[in-house]
Write an enzyme that holds these catalytic residues in place. Sequence first.
Site, PDB file in Angstrom:
ATOM      1  N   GLN A  80      50.359  37.339  21.009  1.00 63.62           N
ATOM      2  CA  GLN A  80      49.629  36.097  20.754  1.00 63.62           C
ATOM      3  C   GLN A  80      50.421  35.155  19.865  1.00 63.62           C
ATOM      4  O   GLN A  80      50.395  33.937  20.047  1.00 63.62           O
ATOM      5  CB  GLN A  80      48.270  36.405  20.129  1.00 63.62           C
ATOM      6  N   HIS A  83      52.676  32.602  21.536  1.00 62.62           N
ATOM      7  CA  HIS A  83      52.108  31.477  22.277  1.00 62.62           C
ATOM      8  C   HIS A  83      52.495  30.143  21.642  1.00 62.62           C
ATOM      9  O   HIS A  83      52.818  29.184  22.341  1.00 62.62           O
ATOM     10  CB  HIS A  83      50.587  31.587  22.323  1.00 62.62           C
ATOM     11  N   GLU A 118      38.999  35.098  19.788  1.00 60.81           N
ATOM     12  CA  GLU A 118      39.186  34.871  21.219  1.00 60.81           C
ATOM     13  C   GLU A 118      39.428  36.208  21.930  1.00 60.81           C
ATOM     14  O   GLU A 118      38.794  36.529  22.922  1.00 60.81           O
ATOM     15  CB  GLU A 118      40.377  33.937  21.432  1.00 60.81           C
ATOM     16  N   HIS A 119      40.380  36.986  21.403  1.00 62.47           N
ATOM     17  CA  HIS A 119      40.676  38.320  21.929  1.00 62.47           C
ATOM     18  C   HIS A 119      40.417  39.351  20.831  1.00 62.47           C
ATOM     19  O   HIS A 119      40.842  39.149  19.691  1.00 62.47           O
ATOM     20  CB  HIS A 119      42.139  38.436  22.353  1.00 62.47           C
ATOM     21  N   ASP A 126      45.432  38.816  30.088  1.00 64.95           N
ATOM     22  CA  ASP A 126      46.098  37.523  30.247  1.00 64.95           C
ATOM     23  C   ASP A 126      46.573  37.301  31.667  1.00 64.95           C
ATOM     24  O   ASP A 126      46.702  36.156  32.108  1.00 64.95           O
ATOM     25  CB  ASP A 126      47.305  37.433  29.309  1.00 64.95           C
ATOM     26  N   HIS A 132       0.800  12.137  33.135  1.00 67.05           N
ATOM     27  CA  HIS A 132       1.126  13.490  33.580  1.00 67.05           C
ATOM     28  C   HIS A 132      -0.133  14.182  34.123  1.00 67.05           C
ATOM     29  O   HIS A 132      -0.114  14.802  35.186  1.00 67.05           O
ATOM     30  CB  HIS A 132       1.690  14.317  32.420  1.00 67.05           C
TER      31      HIS A 132
END
Length: 431
Positions: A256, A259, A323-324, A357, A416
């Site tokens: 990660q 990235h 996230e992970h 991934d 209504h």
Amino acid sequence: MQVYQYPSPAEWAALQQRPAAAEAQQVEERVRQIFDDVRRRGDEALRHYAQELDGAQLTELRVTPEEVTAAVALVPAALQTAIRQAHANLWKFHLTQREEPVRVETMPGVMCWRKSVPVQRVGLYIPGGTAPLFSTLLMLGVPARLAGCPEVVLCTPPQKDGSVNPVILFTAQLLGISTIIKAGGAQAVAALAGGTDSVPAVDKIFGPGNRYVTAAKQLAVQRGVAIDLPAGPSEVLVIADKTATPAFVAADLLSQAEHGPDSQVVLLTDSVELLPQVTAEVERQLAELPRREVAALALRESRAVLLRTPEEMLFFSNQYAPEHLILAVRNAEELSEGVTSAGSVFLGHLTPEAAGDYASGTNHTLPTNGYARNYSGVSLDSFLKKITFQRITAEGLQNVGPVVETMAEAEGLRAHARAVTLRLESLLGDA
């Protein structure tokens, strides 16, 4: 990595902070300028930004069928085979997410059901720079096709010679996507949001990107176009006990970190012995990475935290909402039952985050920056709208009508109530 030993719960909030986004106001202002420019000049603006930001001189913005054919021939056979297998796995997993309409009679004569309808026009943004994310095109293209979206538009930055990365074009062809635009960054999002002569306007925009792309997607929402989810820099949190393999954990953290410089990785462990082993392994493996300078910058904002129990680690993780999430522990399945906030979870010592991934079958487009507390990752549902239907018979109106009349009158909404009363009176007249 920054190392913390037995911090008190009062200190956790500070340790759970993501790296601060620099120059956010300047980024937002620049993105607004780009949106206005694309709205005014359309394709001309896109060609201008392609030259200024990508170094590409473009005459045509759309990729031609001939370009796709030529690009496919450049993709190695082994990579084509791998992409096809990943496509098959993703298709198989996302296919299970289809739902058949279920009709429910809530009262005699009152029938309700819900139907899934595809978003009609979707835009997929796929970064192309130093790491062309053809894997993300798979993650978005597979559910878009399964959902049956009639129009799928792909935007991706051109290379300096004006071409598009061959692997991205191969993947697009595999997915049956033919509308491919040579446009990147905020300008691509602006074009998808408002349309130009070459770029169809869409209803919903998907895909990751840098802080300019993220700001552009947020601006698109303000202008009436939906997006997949709030997305920022990639992140992973690893919970590891004494049974974890330090080399595996270090590789997961670095996967990660590489990235981007604003990615964040967090290690939680209750093993005094494991902590120094992992940090040493991180340094060793870092030296071997082609993107080591990028990963090193990310590690500056990353943390290794020693806690006392698995329960503490899980509590910390749920607050952080990664996230992970990797559970590199002996009893991973059992511990996973307590996970309440995470984008995607990887169980055990042989389940690397990298599998998700690329090819295991789950989607890697996930909420970051703590949004896993209230958002799900991309799925088939992301490309569908759920529309409810109902049909009421005469018997049904006699059953549910008085309920509606009473409630509408209590809220002071006479029209209504009348909409029901008139129909009930017509039934009495028919009788």
